[in-house]
Design an enzyme around this catalytic site. Structure first.
Site, PDB file in Angstrom:
ATOM      1  N   LYS A 146      21.516 -13.087 -32.191  1.00  0.00           N
ATOM      2  CA  LYS A 146      20.470 -12.920 -33.123  1.00  0.00           C
ATOM      3  C   LYS A 146      19.210 -13.498 -32.917  1.00  0.00           C
ATOM      4  O   LYS A 146      18.434 -13.893 -33.658  1.00  0.00           O
ATOM      5  CB  LYS A 146      21.189 -13.601 -34.326  1.00  0.00           C
ATOM      6  N   ARG A 196      34.894 -18.869 -45.026  1.00  0.00           N
ATOM      7  CA  ARG A 196      33.817 -17.825 -45.576  1.00  0.00           C
ATOM      8  C   ARG A 196      34.651 -17.041 -46.540  1.00  0.00           C
ATOM      9  O   ARG A 196      35.770 -16.535 -46.554  1.00  0.00           O
ATOM     10  CB  ARG A 196      33.590 -16.959 -44.278  1.00  0.00           C
ATOM     11  N   PRO A 205      19.867 -13.189 -41.832  1.00  0.00           N
ATOM     12  CA  PRO A 205      19.800 -11.860 -40.745  1.00  0.00           C
ATOM     13  C   PRO A 205      21.006 -11.824 -39.928  1.00  0.00           C
ATOM     14  O   PRO A 205      21.252 -12.755 -39.242  1.00  0.00           O
ATOM     15  CB  PRO A 205      18.525 -12.075 -40.315  1.00  0.00           C
ATOM     16  N   GLU A 206      21.753 -10.669 -39.966  1.00  0.00           N
ATOM     17  CA  GLU A 206      22.542 -10.617 -38.732  1.00  0.00           C
ATOM     18  C   GLU A 206      22.310  -9.703 -37.749  1.00  0.00           C
ATOM     19  O   GLU A 206      21.092  -9.243 -37.659  1.00  0.00           O
ATOM     20  CB  GLU A 206      23.961  -9.938 -39.461  1.00  0.00           C
TER      21      GLU A 206
END
Ligand code: ZN
Length: 293
Positions: A58, A277, A2-3
């Site tokens: 977060k 990434r 989750p961001e």
């Protein structure tokens, strides 16, 4: 994972439901998911009233009347589901958001005196829910080091650029993923905002013109805001109409769009590796400085 927009979606949902509820019972099945001394749980969680639901980066913070708070990090597969007169669930988008609970992934269940429950589900068990004195939260290493919140008024382009300059020799993508530069920008939002500002993700911070950094600052804010708007769906349509990939991907322009045309210019989106990434960009509009004629 989750961001920030998803965690903010959870916060908005829980902030409407939890305050005023009083904790009656706590169950948990995995020590790492709920690393709290039974005596603390009994004294500071059971019987306490929920005061506020906050978010920093977060991390969710459920503040209690006992002067303790529950700090929740969802990590890879965490989700929170509230079941009472209303049902609300968000986080990792799997079927437990809408399934009967507790499920196999349920790590902790907090029961309230009105019969409602908050379930912390986490398949892969990397997340956690920790009880801490509220006054100690700002002293936690993570909270001390984490950069400004991109959606708060104090996050100006000037401050953003000053923080980026500390990482002048790294790629712009690595710099905006660095949580000490700013809080909560993950891989998806990094790619989307760099596309919006037309900056090649591998450009060194020092080589990005100031006007583009100003555009990037605005792009980060706009994209996070839009994503929070889109994430404001209920658990059911989150899973059913958007599929298991989560609603935030439905409006992505470049993320996971390799091989598809750029929505702005039609050039085929490419995928490369930057900052370790998978990185998606438009090779025509996002050029490295040396590519320029
Ligand atoms: Zn393009």
């Amino acid at each position: 994972m989750p961001e920030l927009p998803e965690v903010e979606t959870i916060r908005i949902g829980l902030a409407k439901l939890l305050p005023g509820l009083i904790v009656k019972s706590v169950e948990h099945d995995w020590p790492k998911s709920f690393p709290n001394a039974p005596a603390d749980v009994k004294q500071f969680l059971v019987g306490a009233e929920v005061k506020h639901v906050h978010r920093r980066a977060k991390v969710l913070i459920i503040e209690l009347s006992s002067n303790y708070s529950l700090i929740i990090h969802l990590k890879m597969t965490g989700q929170l589901v509230f079941v009472g007169k209303k049902r609300f669930g968000a986080g990792h988008p799997n079927n437990d958001l809408i399934a009967e609970l507790p499920a196999k992934s349920t790590r902790a269940t907090i029961g309230f005196t009105d019969g409602s429950r908050l379930y912390f589900n986490d398949q892969r068990k990397f997340g956690w829910m920790r009880l801490l004195p509220t006054i100690e939260i700002p002293e936690i290493d993570f909270f001390k080091r984490v950069g400004p919140e991109p959606l708060e008024d104090g996050f100006t382009a000037k401050d953003f650029i000053a923080r980026l300059q500390r990482r002048a020799r790294s790629s712009i993508k690595a710099a905006i993923l660095d949580q000490t530069v700013l809080a909560g920008v993950g891989n998806i939002y990094a790619d989307e905002s760099l596309w919006e500002a037309k900056i090649h993700p591998a450009t060194l911070v020092a080589d990005v013109p100031k006007a583009k950094l100003v555009a990037l600052h605005q792009a980060i804010i706009d994209i996070l805001k839009l994503s929070i708007e889109k994430g404001g769906s209920t658990d059911r349509n989150y899973v059913d109409s958007q599929g298991k990939r989560g609603s935030y991907l439905a409006f992505a322009n470049v993320f996971r769009k390799e091989g598809q045309p750029c929505p702005r210019c039609g050039t085929t989106i490419e995928k490369i590796r930057v900052a370790g990434r998978g990185t998606h960009y438009c090779p025509r509009e996002q050029k490295l400085p040396k590519d320029k004629p």
